[in-house]
Design a protein around this motif. Structure first.
Motif: not given
Length: 199
Positions: A8-27, A191-196
């Motif tokens: 979505s462009g937010g911190k949570t979904s960005a962390m999820m994308a990096l930490e839990f890889p998938t075949d495809h990503y969609i926005f 999530v906040a700690k992850y990005w910090l």
């Protein structure tokens, strides 16, 4: 089963994308015809138009759009941008009403349908896609009340040359959802700690 992450462009979904890889990503981008809302940076505007040729402007903040490009660099994989062929304003004008509690068409028309068609035309192999959704551990109600029933779309399965109704439609189940952030006990604080820590 192919896997997809909805970002979505937010911190949570960005962390999820990096930490839990998938075949495809969609926005999914919500468009507007309001030219003054276009990205101020000409390079960013050009990149948006490369991703979505009919892009004039969007309801997304410029920083959100920029973060999608940064996330793509960090992932080392393409994020597919999708959008309705109509702006939100045009959809409201066509329906002759604003989204409300009884008619919540905004998400369906501007996000779900564009995601469905992109996934169906590009990733679908007959089995529903396994899609990561970014609900966190501290959002149990969102997980518990989630249902894919509203995700099923009528899809033209055949066409007849006789009669009034030439196309025959059937409901198609195109995705099954999973919530890795919730399942791994990741909260807003995490999530906040992850990005910090990432700076």
């Amino acid at each position: 089963m192919k896997t997809v992450t909805s970002v979505s462009g937010g911190k949570t979904s960005a962390m999820m994308a990096l930490e839990f890889p998938t075949d495809h990503y969609i926005f999914a981008v919500v468009l507007t015809d309001h030219e003054l809302s276009a990205p101020k940076d000409k390079g960013l505007l050009r990149e948006c138009q490369n991703r979505i040729p009919w892009f004039i402007a969007s309801h997304e903040a410029d920083l959100t759009l920029l973060n999608m490009l940064r996330l793509e660099q960090e992932l080392g994989k393409r994020i597919d941008w999708v959008a309705s062929e109509y702006s939100l304003g045009a959809i409201v004008e066509k329906k002759k009403m604003l989204p409300n509690a009884q008619h919540r068409f905004c998400t369906e028309e501007t996000k779900l349908k564009p995601m469905f068609w992109h996934c169906y035309l590009n990733y679908f192999d007959g089995d529903p896609l396994l899609m990561n959704i970014g609900f966190r551990w501290d959002e149990p109600r969102r997980v518990e009340t989630w249902t894919c029933d509203k995700d099923k779309f009528k899809f033209p399965k055949s066409c007849s040359l006789a009669g009034k109704r030439q196309q025959q439609h059937s409901l198609i189940e195109w995705r099954v959802t999973q919530f890795p952030m919730f399942e791994h006990g990741i909260s807003r604080l995490d999530v906040a700690k992850y990005w910090l820590e990432k700076g």
